[in-house]
Design a protein around this motif. Structure first.
Motif, mmCIF file in Angstrom:
data_model
loop_
_atom_site.group_PDB
_atom_site.id
_atom_site.type_symbol
_atom_site.label_atom_id
_atom_site.label_comp_id
_atom_site.label_asym_id
_atom_site.label_seq_id
_atom_site.Cartn_x
_atom_site.Cartn_y
_atom_site.Cartn_z
ATOM 1 N N UNK A 114 -2.501 12.893 -1.475
ATOM 2 C CA UNK A 114 -3.561 12.138 -2.151
ATOM 3 C C UNK A 114 -4.663 11.743 -1.187
ATOM 4 N N UNK A 115 -4.887 12.553 -0.168
ATOM 5 C CA UNK A 115 -5.976 12.261 0.751
ATOM 6 C C UNK A 115 -5.676 11.150 1.711
ATOM 7 N N UNK A 165 1.564 -1.725 -2.836
ATOM 8 C CA UNK A 165 1.781 -0.871 -1.670
ATOM 9 C C UNK A 165 3.175 -0.250 -1.720
ATOM 10 N N UNK A 166 4.173 -1.068 -2.140
ATOM 11 C CA UNK A 166 5.518 -0.508 -2.278
ATOM 12 C C UNK A 166 5.547 0.578 -3.345
ATOM 13 N N UNK A 167 4.839 0.322 -4.454
ATOM 14 C CA UNK A 167 4.761 1.336 -5.507
ATOM 15 C C UNK A 167 4.110 2.611 -4.983
ATOM 16 N N UNK A 168 3.014 2.442 -4.229
ATOM 17 C CA UNK A 168 2.334 3.618 -3.693
ATOM 18 C C UNK A 168 3.240 4.370 -2.728
ATOM 19 N N UNK A 225 -3.468 -0.753 0.331
ATOM 20 C CA UNK A 225 -3.843 -1.694 1.382
ATOM 21 C C UNK A 225 -2.582 -2.125 2.108
ATOM 22 N N UNK A 226 -2.672 -2.222 3.410
ATOM 23 C CA UNK A 226 -1.532 -2.637 4.220
ATOM 24 C C UNK A 226 -1.598 -4.149 4.410
ATOM 25 N N UNK A 227 -0.580 -4.866 3.972
ATOM 26 C CA UNK A 227 -0.525 -6.324 4.075
ATOM 27 C C UNK A 227 0.445 -6.688 5.186
ATOM 28 N N UNK A 228 -0.025 -7.497 6.127
ATOM 29 C CA UNK A 228 0.836 -7.897 7.231
ATOM 30 C C UNK A 228 1.965 -8.794 6.729
ATOM 31 N N UNK A 229 3.096 -8.719 7.419
ATOM 32 C CA UNK A 229 4.246 -9.525 7.037
ATOM 33 C C UNK A 229 3.960 -11.013 7.213
ATOM 34 N N UNK A 230 3.148 -11.348 8.232
ATOM 35 C CA UNK A 230 2.798 -12.757 8.432
ATOM 36 C C UNK A 230 2.036 -13.329 7.251
ATOM 37 N N UNK A 231 1.128 -12.538 6.675
ATOM 38 C CA UNK A 231 0.384 -12.999 5.502
ATOM 39 C C UNK A 231 1.302 -13.149 4.294
ATOM 40 N N UNK A 232 2.266 -12.226 4.152
ATOM 41 C CA UNK A 232 3.207 -12.342 3.038
ATOM 42 C C UNK A 232 4.093 -13.578 3.192
ATOM 43 N N UNK A 233 4.500 -13.863 4.429
ATOM 44 C CA UNK A 233 5.305 -15.062 4.662
ATOM 45 C C UNK A 233 4.493 -16.320 4.340
#
Length: 380
Positions: free
Chosen positions: A56-57, A298-301, A363-371
């Motif tokens: 998908x490019x 992102x997990x779905x992608x 989009x890549x989300x950092x683990x720190x932001x998710x926490x």
């Protein structure tokens, strides 16, 4: 409502809200919320000629390269400061501060009233004469009772003297008339005459007692007149105190009206600040949910990429098998087939590719932001 009650009611509220703090102290916990820049933290890189690495490019970046690019892309992040009018908030806080200063000025107008009243009342209390050990009426009543007793005693003594002189006069009249006085009557007259000296001494003593009682009553009268003057002075002070209290009461009512008006305005400001806080909390909650939603996408992608990778690998295996079969066929039969009979027999099999049709480039989300997002939602 008393002024001190208004002060006690109002000041804790403003202290809790931190009205004296600057704008940054007030909204700092809410403005430090970061939104993803558009189109994403890690832009897509296309490699259309590599079917194994490109889907998908998109291409997976090296971790060091991704980290460096993430730090670089943070300069494009947005915060709540990009969505609010800080100047308007500053002006609103300045208006609140001005109204609070007006409230302080209004309260200050009656702040010294209790002290002034206390000083006047203390001055009046200090000017009061000391209370007598015994009520004045009791003293006067006792003196008057003693005078009545002395008067009755002196009257009895005078009556006795008058009676004695009457008896002497009667005896002398009997002698003048040539009569004879009874010996017992003479003895009685002689005895009464001898007692006259003691009766006169009693009369003198009673007279001196009457004079002493009169002097005491005169002194008491003088003291009472002085006390009356003192009480008249105290009465004047009480009238002045009344005028002062009436004036203070009028001023207090004016202050109360001003304080009620300012209190209503400040309470409305508090409601505005509460609404503002609710809006910022909603922003922060929505931002946290946005981060979780982006992570879920992102997990779905990634799952879709894994499926597509598997499909691409299977297609490539099928293509390799097809190439091998065509090669075997051409090896066995190619020398007997003229080139112009079937020109495309030597063509390789078609290469199949999979591509998405949307704009969901991930989009890549950092683990720190998710926490951080999890902590925000847990504390909400």
């Amino acid at each position: 409502m008393p002024v001190h009650a208004v002060r006690d009611r109002l000041m804790p509220s403003w202290n809790n809200w931190g009205i004296n703090l600057s704008l940054r102290h007030f909204i700092r916990p809410y403005l430090d919320l970061r939104y993803l820049a558009v189109p994403g933290l890690i832009p897509a890189t296309h490699f259309p000629d590599d079917p194994h690495s490109a889907i998908n490019g998109k291409v997976s970046l090296d971790p060091n390269q991704a980290s460096h690019q993430t730090v670089h892309e943070r300069s494009g992040w947005k915060t709540l400061r990009d969505f609010i009018d800080e100047r308007s908030i500053e002006e609103a806080l300045e208006r609140i501060e001005e109204e609070r200063l007006q409230l302080d000025d209004s309260l200050a107008r009656s702040y010294d009233f209790p002290q002034a009243l206390g000083e006047q009342i203390s001055a009046i209390r200090d000017s009061l004469p000391p209370l007598p050990t015994e009520p004045v009426l009791h003293v006067v009543h006792r003196q008057m009772t003693e005078q009545d007793r002395l008067v009755r005693s002196m009257a009895e003594d005078l009556e006795g003297i008058a009676r004695h002189f009457g008896q002497v006069k009667d005896a002398m009249q009997v002698e003048d008339d040539g009569g004879v006085i009874n010996i017992d009557d003479l003895r009685t007259l002689d005895q009464d005459t001898k007692e006259l000296l003691a009766v006169i001494r009693d009369l003198d003593q009673s007279g001196r007692s009457m004079e002493g009682s009169h002097e005491q009553l005169s002194g008491l009268k003088t003291s009472m007149l002085q006390g009356l003057e003192t009480h008249q002075t105290i009465l004047i002070k009480l009238e002045d105190l009344e005028e002062t209290m009436v004036a203070m009461l009028g001023e207090q009512e004016n202050v109360q009206l001003e304080v009620d008006s300012l209190l209503e305005t400040l309470n409305s400001r508090l409601a505005e600040l509460e609404n503002l806080e609710g809006a910022y909390l909603a922003y922060r909650r929505s931002y946290a949910r946005l981060l979780q939603e982006m992570a879920r996408r992102e997990r779905h992608r990634a799952e879709m990429e894994e499926i597509v990778h598997g499909m691409v690998e299977r297609l490539e295996r099928y293509r390799d098998e097809e190439i091998q079969r065509r090669h075997e066929f051409f090896t066995q039969e190619g020398e007997f087939i003229p080139e112009d009979l079937c020109p495309f027999v030597t063509d390789p099999p078609a290469r199949w590719s999979l591509a998405n049709t949307g704009e969901d480039d991930g989009r890549v989300i950092e683990e720190g932001l998710l926490e951080e997002a999890r902590r925000i939602l847990e504390s909400a």
